[in-house]
Design a protein around this motif. Structure first.
Motif, PDB file in Angstrom:
ATOM      1  N   ALA A  87     -56.704  27.287  27.241  1.00  0.00           N
ATOM      2  CA  ALA A  87     -57.864  26.805  27.279  1.00  0.00           C
ATOM      3  C   ALA A  87     -57.925  25.538  27.888  1.00  0.00           C
ATOM      4  O   ALA A  87     -56.814  24.704  28.223  1.00  0.00           O
ATOM      5  N   ALA A  98     -60.425  21.648  27.998  1.00  0.00           N
ATOM      6  CA  ALA A  98     -61.404  21.002  27.455  1.00  0.00           C
ATOM      7  C   ALA A  98     -61.721  19.808  28.302  1.00  0.00           C
ATOM      8  O   ALA A  98     -60.552  18.835  28.706  1.00  0.00           O
ATOM      9  N   TRP A 116     -67.893  18.811  33.287  1.00  0.00           N
ATOM     10  CA  TRP A 116     -67.655  20.193  33.956  1.00  0.00           C
ATOM     11  C   TRP A 116     -67.706  20.219  35.317  1.00  0.00           C
ATOM     12  O   TRP A 116     -67.078  21.051  36.253  1.00  0.00           O
ATOM     13  N   LYS A 140     -60.148  29.407  28.046  1.00  0.00           N
ATOM     14  CA  LYS A 140     -61.378  29.398  27.572  1.00  0.00           C
ATOM     15  C   LYS A 140     -61.837  27.902  27.717  1.00  0.00           C
ATOM     16  O   LYS A 140     -61.042  27.072  27.761  1.00  0.00           O
ATOM     17  N   GLN A 141     -63.282  27.784  27.927  1.00  0.00           N
ATOM     18  CA  GLN A 141     -63.689  26.555  28.500  1.00  0.00           C
ATOM     19  C   GLN A 141     -64.466  25.716  27.309  1.00  0.00           C
ATOM     20  O   GLN A 141     -65.101  26.564  26.507  1.00  0.00           O
ATOM     21  N   TYR A 142     -64.179  24.570  27.230  1.00  0.00           N
ATOM     22  CA  TYR A 142     -64.672  23.616  26.193  1.00  0.00           C
ATOM     23  C   TYR A 142     -65.165  22.049  26.633  1.00  0.00           C
ATOM     24  O   TYR A 142     -64.655  21.740  27.668  1.00  0.00           O
ATOM     25  N   LYS A 143     -66.092  22.011  26.105  1.00  0.00           N
ATOM     26  CA  LYS A 143     -66.385  20.215  26.254  1.00  0.00           C
ATOM     27  C   LYS A 143     -65.678  19.374  25.426  1.00  0.00           C
ATOM     28  O   LYS A 143     -65.394  18.436  25.942  1.00  0.00           O
ATOM     29  N   ASP A 144     -65.518  19.840  24.175  1.00  0.00           N
ATOM     30  CA  ASP A 144     -65.160  18.987  23.035  1.00  0.00           C
ATOM     31  C   ASP A 144     -63.831  19.265  22.873  1.00  0.00           C
ATOM     32  O   ASP A 144     -63.551  20.549  22.224  1.00  0.00           O
ATOM     33  N   TYR A 145     -62.519  18.803  22.893  1.00  0.00           N
ATOM     34  CA  TYR A 145     -61.175  19.134  22.603  1.00  0.00           C
ATOM     35  C   TYR A 145     -61.251  19.365  21.184  1.00  0.00           C
ATOM     36  O   TYR A 145     -60.245  20.094  20.691  1.00  0.00           O
ATOM     37  N   LYS A 197     -63.291  20.682  19.106  1.00  0.00           N
ATOM     38  CA  LYS A 197     -63.787  22.143  18.962  1.00  0.00           C
ATOM     39  C   LYS A 197     -62.597  23.175  19.252  1.00  0.00           C
ATOM     40  O   LYS A 197     -62.437  23.772  18.590  1.00  0.00           O
ATOM     41  N   MET A 198     -62.027  22.880  20.462  1.00  0.00           N
ATOM     42  CA  MET A 198     -61.164  23.519  21.019  1.00  0.00           C
ATOM     43  C   MET A 198     -60.076  23.940  20.120  1.00  0.00           C
ATOM     44  O   MET A 198     -59.407  25.109  19.647  1.00  0.00           O
ATOM     45  N   GLU A 249     -61.244  25.835  16.608  1.00  0.00           N
ATOM     46  CA  GLU A 249     -61.716  27.351  16.817  1.00  0.00           C
ATOM     47  C   GLU A 249     -60.119  28.079  17.429  1.00  0.00           C
ATOM     48  O   GLU A 249     -59.994  29.069  16.732  1.00  0.00           O
TER      49      GLU A 249
END
Length: 457
Positions: free
Chosen positions: A71, A73, A77, A91-96, A98-99, A102
């Motif tokens: 993942a 974060a 981007w 997997k791609q996230y903006k918020d660590y 949330k990463m 989840e």
């Protein structure tokens, strides 16, 4: 739910530490890191995947037999587009946050390669969830954060490391052995310099608002810092010169260039020290100075090389340098030239480069008759900090420049910034984490956090 509020699961994972303490307790964690068998892969997530973050995650990814990058974060981007392209399965996230929430048990370890003001919040949450962490230098934005991360690392038993890669090199070890063997006598003075900043500083006012790029979540990038409108001269690069986001030249480079002095002279073993600003030019309420000279005074202390006498250490940035020592020819390079360290002893001098490399006696003629002492310090295979961290995770053993070492080093380095803000000499009780010269200055050891991003320090 407010986007800046941790979810209940994440909060409960992080809630066991409620105050910074000076006795670093063990076995207080609720979550323990997963132990890996030699046949299992280490699942790494990158918090910050552009710039230095790209280098960090790709350096781990090169160990293909043992590592999967699962993942990434990053709130920007565009900045991390190359990492997304090269690590398509992550997997791609903006918020660590949330990463981490989840993916939970699907992550074993994290690299943290964000602006300085996000190091502690990200590393704290990851460690509280049982994740091993590799955090870029400086370890934290504040003194209190450094102590907090050191405490949590001890509580959780995760394998930690700070990204001052020179600490894994042979040069810093050769320098320690040189000094501990008495090659230059008793060291009573050291000088450390850098050409940083190479980004804008000395700016008096906040920058005007610009449109936020569609690829960036500015609210997440700001994180724990006081909110201010977006400007492209804050991010993605120049943030380091601003008090709210970075730690200036000394924060950027002291964990590299001051590391040889810290280890060889046992500076972070001192129970106290005093810091004062000799000179500074251009400091404002918004940014660090254009250049500065800062004096650190350490009392006698015990080191790995034995007892050490009191020593004075000078820091120079913005292109300032120490005077050339008598007896060293003009054409002979000190350190690497623009960066380096110089040690002056009762029986000679030594110098080393930016990351502790090319440790040598001065003048150069002394090296011709010098016989290195027997090796007493472990050499890290290939001097590779990423492979070393991964090796230590598999072996469940302490890494070099783990938080028990990196925390005090970061405290000491960032104390130069405390002296800049204080505008007066500052004396620090390292054992109890208190400024003793002026009680009112203790507020400078920490900072206010934006709602939803608070830390218990």
């Amino acid at each position: 739910m407010d986007r800046n509020t941790l979810t209940r699961r994440a909060f409960l994972a992080c809630a066991t530490t409620t105050a910074v303490v000076t006795a670093f307790r063990v076995n207080a964690a609720q979550v323990v890191p997963r132990k890996l068998s030699p046949n299992e892969k280490l699942r790494v997530a990158g918090i910050g995947a552009g710039g230095k973050g790209l280098e960090d995650v790709m350096s781990c990814a090169r160990d293909r037999k043992r590592v999967d990058i699962v993942a990434l974060a990053d709130p920007d981007w565009k900045r991390c587009a190359e990492a997304f392209y090269r690590l398509k399965d992550a997997k791609q996230y903006k918020d660590y946050r949330k990463m981490l929430e989840e993916m939970g048990d699907q992550i074993d370890a994290c690299t943290v390669s964000t602006p300085d003001h996000t190091h502690a919040p990200a590393a704290y949450m990851a460690m509280k969830m049982g994740k091993h962490v590799y955090v870029q230098k400086p370890l934290t934005h504040t003194i209190a954060e450094a102590r907090l991360l050191r405490q949590v690392a001890a509580e959780t038993g995760v394998i930690t490391m700070m990204g001052n890669q020179g600490h894994c090199g042979d040069g810093v070890r050769e320098l320690c052995e040189m000094i501990w063997s008495g090659a230059i006598g008793k060291v009573r003075e050291a000088h450390i310099w850098t050409n940083r900043p190479v980004w804008p500083q000395g700016i008096a006012d906040p920058l005007p608002e610009e449109p936020v790029p569609e690829t960036m979540d500015w609210e997440l990038w700001i994180g724990a810092a006081p909110f201010r409108p977006y400007n492209s001269k804050y991010a993605p690069f120049n943030w380091r010169g601003w008090w709210d986001f970075g730690c200036g030249a000394i924060g950027d480079m002291a964990c590299h260039i001051m590391d040889p002095a810290n280890w060889a002279l046992g500076l972070s073993r001192a129970e106290s020290f005093t810091v004062e600003v000799v000179t500074q030019e251009g400091m404002t309420s918004q940014t660090y100075p254009l250049k500065s000279t800062i004096k650190f005074s350490f009392p006698a202390r015990q080191t790995d090389g034995g007892a050490m006498e009191p020593v004075t250490v000078y820091w120079y940035d913005g292109g300032l340098k120490p005077p050339r020592p008598e007896g060293v020819p003009e054409g002979e390079k000190l350190g690497d030239g623009d960066n380096g360290s110089l040690f002056i002893g009762t029986d000679g001098m030594a110098t080393a480069g930016e990351y502790g490399g090319d440790a040598r006696l001065l003048p150069a003629s002394r090296m011709k008759e010098y016989t290195p002492p027997p090796q007493t310090l472990e050499r890290i295979p290939r001097g590779n900090p990423y492979l070393h961290w991964i090796d230590c995770i598999y072996a469940s053993r302490k890494a070099v420049s783990d938080f028990s070492y990196a925390g005090p080093l970061t405290e000491m380095a960032n104390f130069g910034n405390i002296a800049l803000k204080a505008g007066e000499p500052v004396s620090y009780d390292c054992v109890n984490g208190k400024i003793t010269s002026n009680e009112a200055l203790n507020k400078l050891l920490t900072k206010e956090y934006r709602k939803g991003w608070e830390l218990p320090c």
